[in-house]
Structures are given as structure tokens and as C-alpha cells.
Design a protein around this motif. Structure first.
Motif, short mmCIF file in Angstrom:
data_model
loop_
_atom_site.label_atom_id
_atom_site.label_comp_id
_atom_site.label_asym_id
_atom_site.label_seq_id
_atom_site.Cartn_x
_atom_site.Cartn_y
_atom_site.Cartn_z
N GLU A 125 2.39 1.78 -3.40
CA GLU A 125 1.38 2.34 -4.31
C GLU A 125 1.15 3.81 -3.98
OE1 GLU A 125 -1.09 2.86 -7.36
OE2 GLU A 125 0.21 1.13 -7.02
N CYS A 126 1.13 4.13 -2.70
CA CYS A 126 0.96 5.53 -2.28
C CYS A 126 2.10 6.39 -2.82
CB CYS A 126 0.89 5.60 -0.76
SG CYS A 126 0.68 7.26 -0.11
N GLU A 132 0.83 -1.20 0.00
CA GLU A 132 0.00 0.00 0.00
C GLU A 132 0.87 1.26 0.00
OE1 GLU A 132 -3.10 2.20 2.96
OE2 GLU A 132 -3.26 0.01 2.84
#
Length: 194
Positions: A58-59, A55
Motif C-alpha cells: 500500500e505504501c 502495508e
């Protein structure tokens, strides 16, 4: 002519300086966003959460994408601002011509665009007298009528007859060539990108 070149050089230098400052600001913002995203990712790594790591990665990618878009928008705005500044300076230079050059330019406009019997309005701030304007060769040859001065014109003149109105103010002449002028100015200010 050297004075105009110096002014144009100064305008270009000012525009390049302003564009460089905006680019530097965009790069600073992008770097700060990247650093913040990386700090968040490192914190998640320390916790050892594999899903959180994906995550975070991706951030980071999303933030880098957004930062890149922001940087390009700021750069484009800086370029547009620089081009607009050059066009504004060009208008100021045209309006600030010496009376003799101004009158010669009006003469060329009349020769090229006036039709016999047209009413001719002169810009209110034109540095030539009404008599000088109405005494020029093209004015007499085309049997023009002097319609006074017009405060709405930014330099130049306006011609009118029963069929049409021709706005030959310096602003209108620049606007008529805006697309070409913008390309030429951008090419001169940002040659590596042209």
C-alpha cells in the motif's frame, strides 16, 4: 521575415529544451521514490511479516501515486514556463520592431480603434519620433491630439476620450488574446498532447 522565424524557432527550441529538462527531473524523482519504496518492501518481505507486506504494498502504491502527481505538476509547470517565455519573447519582438514597421502597426491601431478627437499617448520607448507619429495618416484623419509619451506602456499606444480609455500597448494586446495564444503556443511546443 526569416529573422523572425529564426527567433521563434530559437524560442521554441529553448522552451522544448527547458521542458525536457524539467520532465527528466520529474522522472528521476519519481524513479527514486519508487526505488526507495521497493527497497522498503523488500526489507519487510525478508522479515516474513505478511501484514507488513500488505502495508508496504500500500505504501508503494501511495508513493507511486504521489510520484505520478508530482511528475504531472512539474510537467505542467514546465509547460506553463515555456508558454510564458514565448509570450515574453513575443512582447520583446513587438517592442523591438524597426521604426518603419512600428509606425505602420501604430497606423493600423489608430485606424481600427481611434475615435475622432481622442488623445493619443505613445509608449515612451517607441522607436518613432513624436513628429512621425503625429504625421501619420490616421492621426490626421481622426483629428487626434497628441498627449505625450507614457513610460508605463510596454510598446504601442493608449487612446483616451471622455467616455473610455483604450490601452493598445503591446502587452495589453497580447493579454487580450492570451487564452488563444496559449493554446496555439502549447499546440506548437507540445503537438503530441494537443
Amino acid at each position: 521575415m526569416e529573422g523572425k522565424e529564426a527567433i521563434v524557432g530559437r524560442i521554441i527550441a529553448d522552451a522544448e529544451k527547458e521542458a525536457s529538462a524539467r520532465i527528466a527531473e520529474a522522472e528521476r524523482r519519481a524513479a527514486a521514490q519508487r526505488e526507495e519504496a521497493l527497497r522498503e518492501a523488500e526489507a519487510l518481505l525478508a522479515e516474513g511479516k505478511r501484514a507488513a507486506l500488505r502495508e508496504a504494498e500500500e505504501c508503494v502504491r501511495r508513493r507511486e501515486t504521489v510520484a505520478g502527481l508530482d511528475e504531472r505538476k512539474l510537467l505542467l509547470a514546465a509547460r506553463r514556463g515555456a508558454v510564458e517565455k514565448v509570450l515574453s519573447e513575443a512582447l520583446a519582438l513587438a517592442c523591438g520592431m524597426k521604426p518603419k514597421a512600428y509606425l505602420a502597426f501604430l497606423e493600423k491601431l489608430l485606424s481600427a480603434y481611434a475615435e475622432e478627437g481622442d488623445a493619443a499617448e505613445l509608449a515612451a520607448d517607441a522607436p518613432v519620433t513624436d513628429k512621425e507619429f503625429t504625421s501619420c495618416k490616421a492621426f490626421a484623419e481622426k483629428k487626434l491630439r497628441f498627449a505625450g509619451r507614457n513610460a508605463a506602456l510596454e510598446g504601442g499606444l493608449r487612446l483616451e476620450n471622455n467616455v473610455c480609455v483604450k490601452d493598445l500597448s503591446f502587452r495589453a494586446l497580447i493579454e487580450a488574446e492570451r487564452s488563444t495564444l496559449e493554446q496555439e503556443i502549447a499546440g506548437a511546443l507540445f503537438p503530441a498532447e494537443a
